[in-house]
Design a protein around this motif. Structure first.
Motif, PDB file in Angstrom:
ATOM      1  N   PRO A 231      36.106 -34.788  41.982  1.00  0.00           N
ATOM      2  CA  PRO A 231      36.295 -36.202  42.331  1.00  0.00           C
ATOM      3  C   PRO A 231      36.821 -36.412  43.740  1.00  0.00           C
ATOM      4  O   PRO A 231      36.576 -37.454  44.342  1.00  0.00           O
ATOM      5  CB  PRO A 231      37.301 -36.694  41.284  1.00  0.00           C
ATOM      6  N   SER A 232      37.523 -35.424  44.287  1.00  0.00           N
ATOM      7  CA  SER A 232      38.015 -35.562  45.653  1.00  0.00           C
ATOM      8  C   SER A 232      36.850 -35.627  46.633  1.00  0.00           C
ATOM      9  O   SER A 232      36.802 -36.492  47.514  1.00  0.00           O
ATOM     10  CB  SER A 232      38.923 -34.374  46.010  1.00  0.00           C
ATOM     11  N   SER A 233      35.874 -34.723  46.471  1.00  0.00           N
ATOM     12  CA  SER A 233      34.699 -34.740  47.338  1.00  0.00           C
ATOM     13  C   SER A 233      33.874 -35.998  47.105  1.00  0.00           C
ATOM     14  O   SER A 233      33.337 -36.589  48.052  1.00  0.00           O
ATOM     15  CB  SER A 233      33.837 -33.499  47.089  1.00  0.00           C
ATOM     16  N   SER A 234      33.762 -36.420  45.852  1.00  0.00           N
ATOM     17  CA  SER A 234      33.020 -37.637  45.543  1.00  0.00           C
ATOM     18  C   SER A 234      33.640 -38.847  46.237  1.00  0.00           C
ATOM     19  O   SER A 234      32.935 -39.694  46.784  1.00  0.00           O
ATOM     20  CB  SER A 234      32.974 -37.866  44.034  1.00  0.00           C
ATOM     21  N   ALA A 235      34.972 -38.916  46.210  1.00  0.00           N
ATOM     22  CA  ALA A 235      35.667 -40.020  46.872  1.00  0.00           C
ATOM     23  C   ALA A 235      35.450 -39.970  48.378  1.00  0.00           C
ATOM     24  O   ALA A 235      35.206 -41.004  49.021  1.00  0.00           O
ATOM     25  CB  ALA A 235      37.161 -39.970  46.550  1.00  0.00           C
TER      26      ALA A 235
END
Length: 305
Positions: free
Chosen positions: A40-44
């Motif tokens: 989710p960090s990369s997605s954000a």
């Protein structure tokens, strides 16, 4: 080296030729099936980047690529089928050939989320090596000498950078570097859950674990609970990224913070400068990380039998 990050992050500061001109921007991400679902960090980061580009009217094209830039990859097709004004390489591979391909085609580019510290490249990136280095020093200061590392994929530069930071700290502190104390895998909770059990079965003397992102740490926390080991009384646990959920874990997770919202704005503005300003030969901007101390780490204690 161009060191103007602070100026470009001030409200209202934009490159003079940016307004009213639309560019076609390619963003290349790793060819991994679960890249978005488990990180989710990369997605954000990517969502922020997309919104920032589109807010200036730029066209945003995202494609996946492999380390050897296979002709079958969507990245290769995108480069051949569309007129690309500039590119962002997000989370590059070790030995990634995409940078060379972009340079050969004369396409301005920026690397983020994993740069090559030894190569001359355009990058705007967090200092992942320093962030990991600080983690080991922090754990050492708490008395930990047996430290395990649950790392990410070996072929990703961001993982290699964090591993190098750990190795530098071990060397500087005079601690032996043991490859057997490192388990690599996906940046996902399942890896953390499985790896922590394997690691402690093989090395029960480990007192602290550094998970290379918070998602891995969440899985490790579940694995430790199943082993009846308490965090931080029995094992200290630390992550990387400072996801919003981290402070609401039980116990709240100590981690390394990255300031993801500022970097998207900076990437868009500097990439536009690379397109329009032919006098810029190289962009090197390294952003700081910050260790966020919560309740998942403690001084070494003798475990109860």
């Amino acid at each position: 080296m161009l060191d103007i990050a602070n100026e470009y992050l001030k409200p209202g500061i934009t490159p003079s030729r940016m307004v009213g001109i639309s560019y076609s921007i390619a963003v290349f991400v790793p060819d991994v099936n679960d890249f978005f679902d488990n990180d989710p960090s990369s997605s954000a980061d990517l969502n922020d980047l997309k919104e920032e580009f589109e807010s200036y009217g730029h066209q945003f094209h995202m494609a996946t690529h492999t380390a050897d830039l296979s002709p079958a990859s969507s990245a290769y097709r995108l480069l051949n089928e569309k007129k690309i004004d500039a590119a962002v390489i997000f989370d590059p591979f070790v030995g990634d050939s995409l940078v060379e391909e972009l340079m050969n085609r004369g396409i301005p580019y920026l690397i983020t989320n994993g740069r090559n510290y030894e190569a001359a490249q355009n990058y705007i990136d967090y200092d992942n090596r320093k962030g990991a280095y600080d983690v080991i020093h922090y754990l050492y200061g708490l008395g930990h000498r047996q430290i395990g590392m649950i790392a990410g994929p070996s072929e990703h530069l961001v993982n290699e950078n964090r591993l190098r930071g750990c190795r530098d700290a071990f060397l500087q502190l005079g601690m032996p570097w043991m490859e057997s104390n490192i388990l690599m895998g996906a940046f996902d909770p399942a890896h953390g859950h499985q790896a922590v059990k394997k690691m402690l079965a093989e090395h029960p003397d480990i007192t602290a674990i550094f998970a290379f992102n918070d998602i891995i740490a969440f899985g490790a926390m579940k694995g430790l609970a199943e082993l009846k080991l308490r965090v931080p009384r029995d094992v200290s646990l630390i992550g990387f990224d400072d996801l919003k959920l981290s402070e609401f874990m039980m116990p709240p997770l100590t981690t390394v913070r990255r300031f993801r919202y500022d970097i998207s704005q900076l990437i868009v503005k500097m990439l536009t400068e690379l397109i329009t300003n032919k006098n810029i030969s190289e962009v090197n901007i390294s952003l700081k990380t910050e260790l966020i101390e919560r309740e998942s780490c403690a001084k070494v204690m003798v475990r109860e039998q």
